[in-house]
Structures are given as structure tokens and as C-alpha cells.
Design a protein around this motif. Structure first.
Motif, PDB file in Angstrom:
ATOM      1  N   ASN A 415       0.831  -1.204   0.000  1.00  0.00           N
ATOM      2  CA  ASN A 415       0.000   0.000   0.000  1.00  0.00           C
ATOM      3  C   ASN A 415       0.866   1.253   0.000  1.00  0.00           C
ATOM      4  OD1 ASN A 415      -2.647   1.448   0.444  1.00  0.00           O
ATOM      5  ND2 ASN A 415      -1.512   2.129   2.260  1.00  0.00           N
ATOM      6  N   GLN A 416       0.478   2.224  -0.851  1.00  0.00           N
ATOM      7  CA  GLN A 416       1.161   3.509  -0.891  1.00  0.00           C
ATOM      8  C   GLN A 416       0.271   4.642  -0.411  1.00  0.00           C
ATOM      9  OE1 GLN A 416       4.318   3.592  -1.377  1.00  0.00           O
ATOM     10  NE2 GLN A 416       4.548   1.501  -2.122  1.00  0.00           N
ATOM     11  N   HIS A 417      -1.022   4.534  -0.688  1.00  0.00           N
ATOM     12  CA  HIS A 417      -1.929   5.617  -0.277  1.00  0.00           C
ATOM     13  C   HIS A 417      -3.324   5.041  -0.091  1.00  0.00           C
ATOM     14  CE1 HIS A 417      -3.778   9.551   0.047  1.00  0.00           C
ATOM     15  NE2 HIS A 417      -4.591   9.278  -0.954  1.00  0.00           N
ATOM     16  N   ARG A 418      -3.886   5.295   1.077  1.00  0.00           N
ATOM     17  CA  ARG A 418      -5.271   4.921   1.349  1.00  0.00           C
ATOM     18  C   ARG A 418      -6.099   6.190   1.477  1.00  0.00           C
ATOM     19  NH1 ARG A 418      -7.869   2.334   6.938  1.00  0.00           N
ATOM     20  NH2 ARG A 418      -9.986   2.028   6.136  1.00  0.00           N
ATOM     21  N   LEU A 419      -7.155   6.279   0.699  1.00  0.00           N
ATOM     22  CA  LEU A 419      -8.105   7.385   0.802  1.00  0.00           C
ATOM     23  C   LEU A 419      -9.400   6.821   1.350  1.00  0.00           C
ATOM     24  CD1 LEU A 419      -8.941  10.318   0.256  1.00  0.00           C
ATOM     25  CD2 LEU A 419      -9.564   9.622  -2.064  1.00  0.00           C
ATOM     26  N   HIS A 420      -9.773   7.243   2.539  1.00  0.00           N
ATOM     27  CA  HIS A 420     -11.005   6.765   3.179  1.00  0.00           C
ATOM     28  C   HIS A 420     -11.999   7.905   3.292  1.00  0.00           C
ATOM     29  CE1 HIS A 420     -13.629   4.471   5.849  1.00  0.00           C
ATOM     30  NE2 HIS A 420     -13.742   5.582   6.556  1.00  0.00           N
ATOM     31  N   ASP A 421     -13.262   7.579   3.122  1.00  0.00           N
ATOM     32  CA  ASP A 421     -14.337   8.548   3.304  1.00  0.00           C
ATOM     33  C   ASP A 421     -15.503   7.829   3.956  1.00  0.00           C
ATOM     34  OD1 ASP A 421     -16.538  10.438   2.871  1.00  0.00           O
ATOM     35  OD2 ASP A 421     -15.157  11.453   1.516  1.00  0.00           O
ATOM     36  N   ASP A 422     -15.978   8.357   5.069  1.00  0.00           N
ATOM     37  CA  ASP A 422     -17.101   7.721   5.753  1.00  0.00           C
ATOM     38  C   ASP A 422     -18.359   7.719   4.893  1.00  0.00           C
ATOM     39  OD1 ASP A 422     -15.587   7.168   7.973  1.00  0.00           O
ATOM     40  OD2 ASP A 422     -16.193   8.958   9.078  1.00  0.00           O
ATOM     41  N   ALA A 423     -18.456   8.668   3.967  1.00  0.00           N
ATOM     42  CA  ALA A 423     -19.592   8.690   3.035  1.00  0.00           C
ATOM     43  C   ALA A 423     -19.213   7.881   1.802  1.00  0.00           C
ATOM     44  CB  ALA A 423     -19.956  10.127   2.672  1.00  0.00           C
ATOM     45  N   TRP A 424     -18.564   8.525   0.831  1.00  0.00           N
ATOM     46  CA  TRP A 424     -18.063   7.769  -0.322  1.00  0.00           C
ATOM     47  C   TRP A 424     -16.914   8.521  -0.979  1.00  0.00           C
ATOM     48  CZ3 TRP A 424     -22.232  10.990  -0.810  1.00  0.00           C
ATOM     49  CH2 TRP A 424     -22.309  11.812  -1.920  1.00  0.00           C
ATOM     50  N   VAL A 425     -15.996   7.750  -1.541  1.00  0.00           N
ATOM     51  CA  VAL A 425     -14.852   8.318  -2.243  1.00  0.00           C
ATOM     52  C   VAL A 425     -15.322   8.856  -3.579  1.00  0.00           C
ATOM     53  CG1 VAL A 425     -12.643   7.795  -3.341  1.00  0.00           C
ATOM     54  CG2 VAL A 425     -13.201   6.798  -1.105  1.00  0.00           C
ATOM     55  N   ASN A 426     -14.883  10.061  -3.904  1.00  0.00           N
ATOM     56  CA  ASN A 426     -15.286  10.687  -5.159  1.00  0.00           C
ATOM     57  C   ASN A 426     -14.805   9.856  -6.343  1.00  0.00           C
ATOM     58  OD1 ASN A 426     -15.966  12.490  -7.224  1.00  0.00           O
ATOM     59  ND2 ASN A 426     -15.391  14.268  -6.012  1.00  0.00           N
ATOM     60  N   TYR A 427     -15.714   9.580  -7.270  1.00  0.00           N
ATOM     61  CA  TYR A 427     -15.371   8.790  -8.441  1.00  0.00           C
ATOM     62  C   TYR A 427     -14.723   9.622  -9.535  1.00  0.00           C
ATOM     63  CZ  TYR A 427     -20.191  10.488  -8.677  1.00  0.00           C
ATOM     64  OH  TYR A 427     -21.323  11.252  -8.561  1.00  0.00           O
ATOM     65  N   ARG A 428     -14.514  10.913  -9.304  1.00  0.00           N
ATOM     66  CA  ARG A 428     -14.046  11.805 -10.361  1.00  0.00           C
ATOM     67  C   ARG A 428     -12.557  12.125 -10.301  1.00  0.00           C
ATOM     68  NH1 ARG A 428     -16.889  17.590 -11.719  1.00  0.00           N
ATOM     69  NH2 ARG A 428     -15.055  18.736 -12.406  1.00  0.00           N
ATOM     70  N   PHE A 429     -12.011  12.371  -9.119  1.00  0.00           N
ATOM     71  CA  PHE A 429     -10.640  12.862  -8.999  1.00  0.00           C
ATOM     72  C   PHE A 429      -9.693  11.711  -8.662  1.00  0.00           C
ATOM     73  CE2 PHE A 429     -13.359  16.486  -7.589  1.00  0.00           C
ATOM     74  CZ  PHE A 429     -13.182  17.270  -8.716  1.00  0.00           C
ATOM     75  N   ASN A 430      -9.332  10.927  -9.651  1.00  0.00           N
ATOM     76  CA  ASN A 430      -8.544   9.725  -9.395  1.00  0.00           C
ATOM     77  C   ASN A 430      -7.374   9.545 -10.366  1.00  0.00           C
ATOM     78  OD1 ASN A 430     -10.050   8.468  -7.147  1.00  0.00           O
ATOM     79  ND2 ASN A 430     -11.721   8.396  -8.624  1.00  0.00           N
ATOM     80  N   GLN A 431      -6.934  10.622 -10.994  1.00  0.00           N
ATOM     81  CA  GLN A 431      -5.819  10.483 -11.917  1.00  0.00           C
ATOM     82  C   GLN A 431      -4.542  10.171 -11.150  1.00  0.00           C
ATOM     83  OE1 GLN A 431      -4.772   9.521 -14.741  1.00  0.00           O
ATOM     84  NE2 GLN A 431      -5.705  11.164 -15.948  1.00  0.00           N
ATOM     85  N   PHE A 432      -3.718   9.278 -11.704  1.00  0.00           N
ATOM     86  CA  PHE A 432      -2.448   8.938 -11.058  1.00  0.00           C
ATOM     87  C   PHE A 432      -1.488   8.392 -12.108  1.00  0.00           C
ATOM     88  CE2 PHE A 432      -4.290   4.848 -11.488  1.00  0.00           C
ATOM     89  CZ  PHE A 432      -3.337   3.872 -11.265  1.00  0.00           C
ATOM     90  N   GLY A 433      -0.227   8.289 -11.755  1.00  0.00           N
ATOM     91  CA  GLY A 433       0.763   7.744 -12.672  1.00  0.00           C
ATOM     92  C   GLY A 433       2.162   7.892 -12.095  1.00  0.00           C
TER      93      GLY A 433
END
Length: 827
Positions: A415-433
Motif C-alpha cells: 500500500n502507498q496511499h489509502r483514501l477513506h471517506d465515511d460517506a463515499w470516495v469521489n469517483y471523479r478525482f482519481n488520476q495517477f501515474g
């Protein structure tokens, strides 16, 4: 990832009309990183230049939108990078022409002939690590461009997808159930890996029962035949493995599974293969009748599954060693939170409502490769050196998103990065590389409350490249790893400009100052930006700028029609409405008639935009362009119109988005109440003469307003509305309300059909019958409920040939005549 504006409401995606002209004075907004510090009113400076005595009519604004001018679409650059390219619809035709103009003379565009279009519009593009060779996929062919020479590598045959360059200069592509490498000089192909979903062939199988076991032990003939088969099998395997005339043996996977993705390292040493159980995406009852057919019969069209029928999905991630053809499953146990019961409180609340007790469950969660309905980018990213790979994974409940690398030696995820949200993780801002020159990751994350950019070397803490109360989107990395370009609403929530950040100094540079909504494409030589820019009153146009020059961008297109410019459109102000429930204001567009403060209090309309997660109170051209013109018509007739970015809307950060978690229709209606108060206090509006309308999510809010706050509006129109979220899709709804089997409380709290008894004011329901987004049954069930409740003051209009977003001008006109009549009659 390109920023997309959601037009069709709840979940459907439509291309945004987002851009335009720069001849206007700067918007009067104070630059700030805090959305709460901006000025209260933003008023665009420019107004249309036409005849102020003109009359805006429904017949005009609901006609075929070609009359607006047919704006440029799908901007980009040619294969050689020397020309900018865009499409434009033909007048009165669905056909789109392709235009190109040289970067040295960008305003002189010419139509690209059919036989050259593949050089300007292509389906895929790949550039070698050194940048000297480019490959494109266009149609059913692959072309290679190097040293100013174009060569056709393939034409026809098996379809190739997912082209990438390997470290040895070959081109890699997937075709059917295999990944191949193609020598771009000789055309020789090599199969790197193939896969099959079936039992692996065996020379002999273990005896299936006692009788078979005894047969093998007692009968020598049987034993000899088995030994011979095994011997021949082993010999054949040695031969095919050693001989170049044969491709490597396929890798076999569970025959009850299907492929999610297969990605081979640029070095050709490993592959990541992701599989999942092969389950039907719908059942036989998921159908939609289409009554108007050429043959006069009724067509039964396959429709999507409802969230109420959704079953959890889990992926298996496999590392395949291509030197041995051995596969190893990469377990999810390395991911923090992989077995957390993140819905324990929700489940306990629902159990208590049934008189039951819930026990915390620590079983592993269902985890998948990121495959959101919104996300179209690869979720497996190899470094260009082929020695590192990163995967973006998400929990099926969408409370967690992970970026993980692979430890090849120990065959495990890291694991390098965990993004947690008690509601829901945004499906839009997920660019990576990966950066090109170092094994460092870049990615977007919303963990600060807003979408921002980060750098991270594996195993180390992330470094923020951007920060503040604004949204960062569409990051593009330069080949030398010096810059990350991005779009952001830094200086005002409704103004999007282009910036870049230096990855060494972390300093930002502002590249545009156009004061509207601006998107960009970076040229292949990374020296130019092709901008798509718009204002509130002006549809999108293209501009070209030099990234190393301070000169103003050059306007490339000027497509807005004189007919559009001749009409006296109302220029809406963007105001910050004080909220009774949050510290942030509610941004809204307000359309004010002339001399609105004089005379008796005015009648007003509140428009509810669709999608929920969409921003409409910005300073650019709206995807709701018909509604913008309708609102101008209403203002011309003395109405005040308010268009609010209620909580759930995009552009204002995580907490604004997730305020609706498990309570859709509650925070938004509270915001509409604040909007009504603002109209009464600031715009000379009569509280007893206010109506509301909206489509899809906006139709849902019309229902929730009229049913739950019957004194708020005097009439409402719900267009293509959601009445019961259990019938909507999984990808959108399960994020916000979980699933009905887990959280029925959230669905019953959020679905209008449960509150229909509250209707006391006139209601118009407009429903397209060929809607595969919000099903027609949503209206059918609600109407039956209203009948059974003996409600009288509602009317239903159906549109037999229309999908979720209307197509026929006659349907648009009929719909808005009914809306207009509703307001004229009741306000």
C-alpha cells in the motif's frame, strides 16, 4: 483525466459545453483560496450585442440548437503536432466535419478530407520513451510515425487495443485473449501472454471415485495408457517451450470468471491480470418497451440492473511471471482496512429499527480494480522502465480507495496511499501515474477536503503540490517531469483557469486569466495550449496560447451565430447565498428583470440542476443552455429566476458533496429554502408566487420540495424524475445510500414515493418513455401512488420516443410550453 460536466442528472454523462470569448473585462472577483472569502456577487461584464427590443420565444430557444452556431467539439492536435484539430457539426445534419489549422496560422482552418482524417483524429496514441516515435490506432489499423515518416503497420485483421511502447522499442497491443509485441521495423509479432478461462489441460486426471482408483491399480493396460499419455504430454511441453516456432502456453484462470484487464510490463517480464466472477449484468425482467418502431410493433430493449438487485463484486489480481508463465495471486490483506466493517454503524441502526442486534463483521471486504461508471482511465499503471507498477483499487462499498505497488520478489501488494471517506470516495478525482525519470508517483486525492495533487516516492510520505479550498482537475505531466499542468477554480468557485506547478520548486504559474470556464489540451511539443473557453452568455470557442509567452491567447474559432447575438439575453449574476446550515455560502445564478426592485413584489422560479454532483452556478456556458435561454425569457417577462448549486453540487469540495449521504433531498431542500428567503429579501420577490422545476435529480428535488415543504413553492415541474432510488443504478446510488438490503432507512428517507401524501400544490410530471437512465416506471409507480392517495392537482405528460436527454425539438417545445403554462397559471 478530462473534466466532464454531468448534464443528464443523476448518473448519465453528457459532454459539457464549456468555453468561449475573451473580449470581456475581468470578472469582479477577489482571488482567494478560501471559497468563503469571495465577494458576494459576481456579475459578468459582457452582454449580447443584439437588438434589445427583440422578444425571446419558446419556439426559437427550443428549436434545433444548430441555430446557436454549431460550436467546436473534441479539440486536439494532429499526429505530427503541427496542427490543431476540432470537429464541427454540419448545419441541419448529424454529420460532423473535421477541421485543422497550423499552429503558425491557427485561424485559417480547412476541412480535412476523408483520406487524411486518420492523421488528425485517431482512437489511441502512444509515444516511445525517447519521444522519437509515435504510434496511433485509427479505424482497424495501426500507424507508426518517426523521422517525419508515416508507415502503416497493420490494416484490418484482429482488432488491436491498448497500444504501448516497450523498453526495447517494440509496440505492444492486446488482441482477443492475448497481448502481442510488434517490431515496428519488421512487422514481426510475438505473443507475450495469453489467457483462458477454463480448466488447464492435463494428461491424466486423478481418479474420480473408488471404482476408478481400483481400475487403475488392478488393470495394467489402463496404467500403461496413463503413463504414456503423461510421457507424451511432458515431451510435447518441453518441445513447445524450447522451440521458437511456438508461442508460450496460455495462463489458465477459473472457468467461472471473466477478464477485467490484462497489462504487460513495458519490459515484457511481468503481467498483471485481473479477473472476476462472470455474472450476468441484468436479468430477464430488466427490459424497457419502445412503442414507436418502424415495423409498427413494440420492441423490448435490454435495460440495466437496479441497485436493489445489485450483488457485491470482488476482483482477483494476479501477477504473471512471463519467464516461467506462472501466476501468483496478489492478496488484498496488505491493504489497510481490507477487513474493516465500515458499515457497522449503518447496519446497527437498520437492525435496531427491526428490533435486532448487529454484530461487527471482520470478514474481508469486496475489493475491485477502480472501475467506476465515471472512470475511463487505466487503473493499472506501469512505469515506463517496466520495473514498477501501481494499481488503483477500491472497496465495492466505495468507502476506501487504495494506490498500491507490487513487490515482485515477495509476490505481494504494497500500500502507498489509502483514501477513506465515511460517506463515499469521489469517483471523479482519481488520476495517477509515474514520473518518467524517477520511480515517483503523482496522484489526485480529496483527503484534505478538496481535490489536490501529490507526489510520493514509494514507502515515503506524500508531498502536496497544491492546497487550499479549490478544486484541481485534469493533471498532465510533461515528458521532462518539470511541470504538472492542471485546471482549477482557485480565484472563485465558478471560474476555472489553467495553471502549472513546478515539481522541483513547487511554485505555481497562472497560464490563463480569461474569467470564465476554461479547459485545455497540451500540444505534443508541450509548447502550446489549445483552450476551450466560454462565458455565461457565450458558447465555447477555441483559443491557442504559447506556454512560454505572456501574450494573450489567439481566438481560433468564432462560431456563435448572429441570430443568437441579436437577442437580449439576460446576464445572470453569480451570488453567494448565506446558508442556515453551513459556514459556506450557497452559490447561485440569479436572473433579474429590468427594474426588478421597483413596483409590486415579483414572481420567481427556482431551477434545480440535474446530476446532483454537477456545478451550474459558474461563469461559463452551461450545459443547460436551453434552460439558460428559458430563464432569460422569463426574466424578460418580469420573473426572477434562481439557479442554485445546492449541497451535493460539484466544485465546492468533499464536505459539500457528501452532505447528502444517507439523506438525499434533505440538505438540498434546506438550501432551496435559503434561496427562497434570499429572493424575498434581496430581489423583491413575493414569497407566495414562487415555483420550481428541474430534470432528473432536479425533478427528484421538485418532488422532495413539494412533498416535504408544501409551503415553499406554489407549483412545480418534475422532468424525467427519480421517485424511488431503489430503482436507480448501482454505480451512482450505492455510493450515497449504500444498498437497499444494507440500508433501507436511507432509501426510505430519500425516495419521494414515501412522501407523496404531502402534495398540496400543482405538480407537472414530464416523463420520457425510452429513458434507460431514470426508468419510465419511476413515474408510473408514483402516479399510481398519487391516484391511490386521491391527489387531484397533478398532471402527467409522456414522451414516447425520448430518452433521458430529449432529442426532438418538438418534444423540447412541448415540455417547456407545459412548464411555462404551469407557472403562468399558478404564480
Amino acid at each position: 483525466m478530462k473534466k466532464i460536466t454531468l448534464y443528464f442528472a443523476v448518473g448519465a454523462v453528457a459532454t459539457a459545453l464549456s468555453a468561449c470569448m475573451t473580449t470581456e473585462k475581468p470578472v469582479n472577483a477577489t482571488p482567494s483560496t478560501d471559497a468563503r472569502e469571495v465577494v458576494k456577487v459576481v456579475k459578468p461584464e459582457v452582454t449580447p450585442t443584439g437588438d434589445e427590443s427583440g422578444v425571446i420565444t419558446l419556439e426559437q430557444i427550443m428549436s434545433d440548437p444548430d441555430w446557436l452556431g454549431r460550436q467546436p467539439e473534441n479539440p486536439g492536435f494532429s499526429l505530427d503536432g503541427q496542427s490543431l484539430v476540432y470537429s464541427r457539426k454540419q448545419q441541419g445534419s448529424p454529420i460532423k466535419e473535421v477541421f485543422a489549422a497550423s499552429l503558425t496560422n491557427p485561424t485559417q482552418a480547412t476541412d480535412v478530407p476523408y483520406d487524411k482524417r486518420h492523421l488528425y483524429k485517431f482512437d489511441e496514441k502512444a509515444v516511445s520513451a525517447g519521444g522519437d516515435t509515435t504510434a496511433i490506432r485509427a479505424g482497424d489499423s495501426i500507424f507508426v510515425y518517426t523521422n517525419n515518416e508515416l508507415r502503416q503497420l497493420t490494416r484490418g485483421g484482429s482488432a488491436l487495443r491498448g497500444i504501448h511502447f516497450m523498453t526495447d522499442g517494440r509496440l505492444m497491443a492486446q488482441t482477443a485473449n492475448r497481448v502481442i509485441a510488434i517490431d515496428v521495423n519488421t512487422g514481426v509479432r510475438e505473443q507475450l501472454v495469453s489467457w483462458k478461462f477454463e480448466d488447464k489441460p492435463e494428461a491424466v486426471k486423478a481418479p474420480k471415485d473408488y471404482i476408478a482408483e481400483q481400475q487403475i491399480e488392478l488393470i495394467e493396460y489402463i496404467k500403461n495408457k496413463r503413463d504414456d499419455r503423461q510421457l507424451m504430454y511432458d515431451e510435447n511441453k518441453k518441445f513447445t517451450n524450447a522451440n521458437q516456432a511456438f508461442a508460450p502456453e496460455s495462463v489458465y484462470f477459473n472457468k467461472k470468471h471473466r477478464l477485467v484487464t490484462a497489462n504487460v510490463s513495458p519490459a515484457g517480464n511481468y503481467a498483471i491480470v485481473v479477473t472476476t466472477e462472470d455474472k450476468p449484468w441484468r436479468n430477464d425482467t430488466d427490459i424497457m418497451p419502445h412503442y414507436i418502431q418502424e415495423d409498427g410493433r413494440i420492441a423490448s430493449i435490454n435495460a440495466r440492473q437496479r441497485v436493489a438487485d445489485a450483488e457485491p463484486e470482488n476482483h482477483e489480481v494476479w501477477l504473471v511471471d512471463l519467464s516461467t508463465n506462472q501466476k501468483h495471486q496478489l492478496e488484498f490483506t496488505a491493504l489497510p482496512g481490507y477487513n474493516e466493517d465500515v458499515l457497522a454503524e449503518v447496519k446497527a441502526e437498520n437492525a435496531k429499527a427491526k428490533g435486532e442486534t448487529y454484530q461487527v463483521n471482520r470478514l474481508p471486504r469486496e475489493i475491485t480494480l477502480l472501475e467506476s461508471w465515471y472512470w475511463s482511465e487505466p487503473s493499472v499503471r506501469w512505469h515506463q522502465n517496466g520495473q514498477q507498477v501501481a494499481l488503483m483499487l477500491e472497496a465495492w462499498d466505495n468507502k476506501d480507495r487504495w494506490i498500491a505497488t507490487v513487490d515482485f520478489g515477495n509476490k505481494k501488494l504494497v500500500n502507498q496511499h489509502r483514501l477513506h471517506d465515511d460517506a463515499w470516495v469521489n469517483y471523479r478525482f482519481n488520476q495517477f501515474g509515474w514520473l518518467h525519470q524517477s520511480e515517483t508517483l503523482f496522484y489526485q486525492s480529496e483527503h484534505s477536503g478538496y481535490s489536490h495533487l501529490y507526489l510520493q516516492q514509494p514507502g515515503q510520505a506524500p508531498v502536496a503540490l497544491t492546497s487550499g479550498q479549490y478544486i484541481v482537475d485534469n493533471p498532465v505531466l510533461t515528458r521532462d517531469d518539470k511541470w504538472l499542468y492542471f485546471e482549477a477554480n482557485k480565484k472563485h468557485p465558478g471560474i476555472y483557469e489553467i495553471y502549472r506547478v513546478n515539481l522541483t520548486t513547487k511554485q505555481h504559474e497562472t497560464l490563463t486569466d480569461l474569467n470564465g470556464v476554461t479547459e485545455y489540451e497540451l500540444s505534443p511539443d508541450e509548447q502550446h495550449l489549445l483552450l476551450t473557453h466560454s462565458k455565461v452568455t457565450r458558447p465555447p470557442e477555441l483559443y491557442l496560447s504559447n506556454v512560454n509567452s505572456n501574450s494573450a491567447p489567439v481566438q481560433v474559432t468564432n462560431t456563435v451565430s448572429e441570430q443568437y447575438l441579436s437577442l437580449p439575453w439576460t446576464v445572470p449574476q453569480v451570488v453567494a447565498v448565506e446558508s442556515s446550515h453551513t459556514t459556506q455560502p450557497i452559490y447561485a445564478r440569479v436572473y433579474l428583470p429590468e427594474n426588478y426592485k421597483q413596483g409590486a413584489p415579483r414572481k420567481a422560479v427556482v431551477f434545480n440542476h440535474g446530476a446532483g454532483y454537477l456545478q451550474n452556478a459558474h461563469l461559463g456556458w452551461s450545459g443547460y443552455f436551453r434552460e439558460y435561454m428559458f430563464h432569460s425569457m422569463l426574466a424578460q417577462q418580469g420573473y426572477v429566476v434562481l439557479d442554485m448549486d445546492y449541497r451535493a453540487s460539484a466544485g465546492y469540495g468533499r464536505d459539500w458533496r457528501t452532505a447528502i449521504y444517507r439523506q438525499m433531498g434533505t440538505p438540498e431542500v434546506q438550501d432551496l429554502q435559503d434561496g427562497v428567503d434570499w429572493l424575498v429579501e434581496n430581489a423583491n420577490v413575493d414569497r407566495q408566487r414562487i415555483g420550481t422545476y428541474g430534470g432528473s435529480y432536479g425533478g427528484f428535488l421538485t418532488f422532495m420540495s413539494l412533498f416535504n415543504e408544501p409551503d415553499l413553492f406554489q407549483a412545480g415541474a418534475a422532468l424525467r424524475p427519480v421517485s424511488d432510488w431503489a430503482h436507480y443504478n448501482t454505480g451512482y446510488t450505492a455510493n450515497i445510500l449504500n444498498t437497499p438490503d444494507v440500508d433501507p432507512i436511507a432509501y426510505e428517507r430519500s425516495s419521494p414515493i414515501y412522501f407523496a401524501e404531502g402534495l398540496t400544490k400543482p405538480l407537472l410530471i414530464n416523463a420520457p418513455m425510452v429513458d434507460d437512465n431514470v426508468f419510465f416506471v419511476d413515474v408510473v409507480r408514483l402516479v399510481q401512488r398519487l391516484i391511490e392517495l386521491e391527489k387531484q392537482d397533478f398532471e402527467t405528460a409522456i414522451y414516447p420516443v425520448e430518452p433521458h436527454g430529449f432529442v426532438q425539438p418538438s418534444s423540447w417545445l412541448d415540455e417547456y410550453r407545459r412548464i411555462y403554462k404551469l407557472f403562468e397559471t399558478n404564480l
